[in-house]
Motif scaffolding. Structure first.
Motif, short mmCIF file in Angstrom:
data_model
loop_
_atom_site.label_atom_id
_atom_site.label_comp_id
_atom_site.label_asym_id
_atom_site.label_seq_id
_atom_site.Cartn_x
_atom_site.Cartn_y
_atom_site.Cartn_z
N HIS A 1 0.42 -0.67 -0.27
CA HIS A 1 -0.29 -0.47 -0.16
C HIS A 1 0.59 0.82 -0.13
O HIS A 1 0.45 1.82 -0.56
N HIS A 2 2.02 1.51 0.95
CA HIS A 2 3.08 2.33 0.66
C HIS A 2 4.02 2.23 -0.54
O HIS A 2 3.59 3.38 -1.50
N SER A 3 4.06 1.60 -1.48
CA SER A 3 4.52 1.49 -2.04
C SER A 3 3.50 1.69 -3.17
O SER A 3 3.99 2.56 -4.25
N VAL A 4 2.60 1.65 -3.90
CA VAL A 4 1.76 2.45 -4.45
C VAL A 4 1.58 4.22 -3.84
O VAL A 4 1.58 5.03 -5.13
N LEU A 5 1.33 4.58 -2.85
CA LEU A 5 1.57 5.86 -2.68
C LEU A 5 3.15 6.10 -2.85
O LEU A 5 3.36 7.52 -3.99
N CYS A 6 4.14 5.49 -2.93
CA CYS A 6 5.59 5.89 -3.66
C CYS A 6 4.76 6.09 -5.15
O CYS A 6 5.48 7.21 -5.24
N SER A 7 4.79 5.41 -5.38
CA SER A 7 4.80 5.47 -6.84
C SER A 7 3.71 6.69 -7.61
O SER A 7 4.52 7.60 -8.66
N ALA B 1 -1.37 20.28 -9.21
CA ALA B 1 -2.70 20.30 -8.66
C ALA B 1 -2.93 18.75 -8.00
O ALA B 1 -4.30 19.19 -7.63
N VAL B 2 -2.43 17.71 -8.73
CA VAL B 2 -2.86 16.77 -7.52
C VAL B 2 -2.62 16.42 -6.17
O VAL B 2 -1.41 16.88 -6.20
N LYS B 3 -4.10 16.17 -5.22
CA LYS B 3 -3.16 15.85 -4.05
C LYS B 3 -3.09 14.18 -4.11
O LYS B 3 -4.33 13.30 -3.88
N PRO B 4 -2.30 13.38 -3.78
CA PRO B 4 -1.86 11.98 -3.98
C PRO B 4 -3.07 11.54 -2.49
O PRO B 4 -3.48 10.34 -3.12
N LEU B 5 -3.48 12.09 -1.80
CA LEU B 5 -3.94 11.91 -0.30
C LEU B 5 -5.53 11.64 -0.63
O LEU B 5 -5.75 10.97 -0.31
N GLY C 1 -7.46 3.61 3.08
CA GLY C 1 -6.11 3.75 2.75
C GLY C 1 -4.94 4.38 3.26
O GLY C 1 -4.44 5.09 3.81
N LYS C 2 -5.93 6.46 4.04
CA LYS C 2 -5.07 7.17 4.36
C LYS C 2 -4.95 7.07 5.45
O LYS C 2 -4.11 7.22 6.48
N ASN C 3 -5.73 6.01 6.45
CA ASN C 3 -5.07 5.71 7.81
C ASN C 3 -4.04 5.06 8.22
O ASN C 3 -3.68 4.98 8.70
N ALA C 4 -3.93 3.86 7.01
CA ALA C 4 -3.18 3.00 7.17
C ALA C 4 -1.71 3.81 6.59
O ALA C 4 -1.09 3.54 6.81
N PHE C 5 -1.78 5.02 5.77
CA PHE C 5 -0.22 5.21 6.22
C PHE C 5 0.07 5.99 7.00
O PHE C 5 1.49 5.85 6.87
N PHE C 6 -0.28 5.93 8.84
CA PHE C 6 0.17 6.51 9.58
C PHE C 6 0.19 5.20 10.80
O PHE C 6 0.39 6.56 11.88
N LYS C 7 0.23 4.42 10.94
CA LYS C 7 0.29 2.78 11.36
C LYS C 7 1.46 2.67 11.50
O LYS C 7 2.47 2.85 10.13
N ASP C 8 1.88 2.19 11.73
CA ASP C 8 2.92 1.58 12.24
C ASP C 8 3.06 0.03 11.30
O ASP C 8 1.78 -1.21 10.83
N LEU C 9 4.53 -0.64 10.53
CA LEU C 9 4.49 -1.43 9.21
C LEU C 9 3.97 -2.68 9.88
O LEU C 9 3.68 -3.76 8.97
N THR C 10 4.40 -2.93 10.99
CA THR C 10 4.49 -4.16 11.46
C THR C 10 2.68 -4.62 12.40
O THR C 10 2.65 -5.75 12.63
#
Length: 98
Positions: A38-44, A56-60, A67-76
């Motif tokens: 999921h983080h890899s998709v954001l990086c792309s 003009a694009v807001k990635p989040l 999906g937004k909440n998952a970005f701010f959690k521990d990867l484990t």
């Protein structure tokens, strides 16, 4: 998964100092691989925004609330990730970016 058995030569048994990097790695909790993807998709997306100067694009805004909440959690941690069924609004926003 069972941790591998690390055999040490007798000469190293008496050595004192900080813990080895191998032992530190084995003590780490395993990651939740779908969350890393999921983080890899954001990086792309961030790379594409940077590469093509899409100011003009807001990635989040391209992700739903899970999906937004998952970005701010521990990867484990095991997080609720988007199911794959997308809201039509998100589909249209993503197609406009393409």
């Amino acid at each position: 998964m069972q941790a591998p058995d690390l055999e040490t030569e007798d000469a190293w048994l008496a050595v004192e100092g900080p813990i080895s990097i191998v032992e530190l790695a084995l003590e780490q909790k395993p990651i939740h691989y779908p969350l890393v993807e999921h983080h890899s998709v954001l990086c792309s997306i961030l790379y594409a925004v940077m590469r093509f100067s899409l100011r003009a694009v807001k990635p989040l805004s391209l992700f739903d609330s899970k999906g937004k909440n998952a970005f701010f959690k521990d990867l484990t941690s095991i997080q609720l990730l988007p199911s794959g069924e997308m809201d039509p609004n998100f589909i249209s926003i993503r197609q406009q970016v393409n």
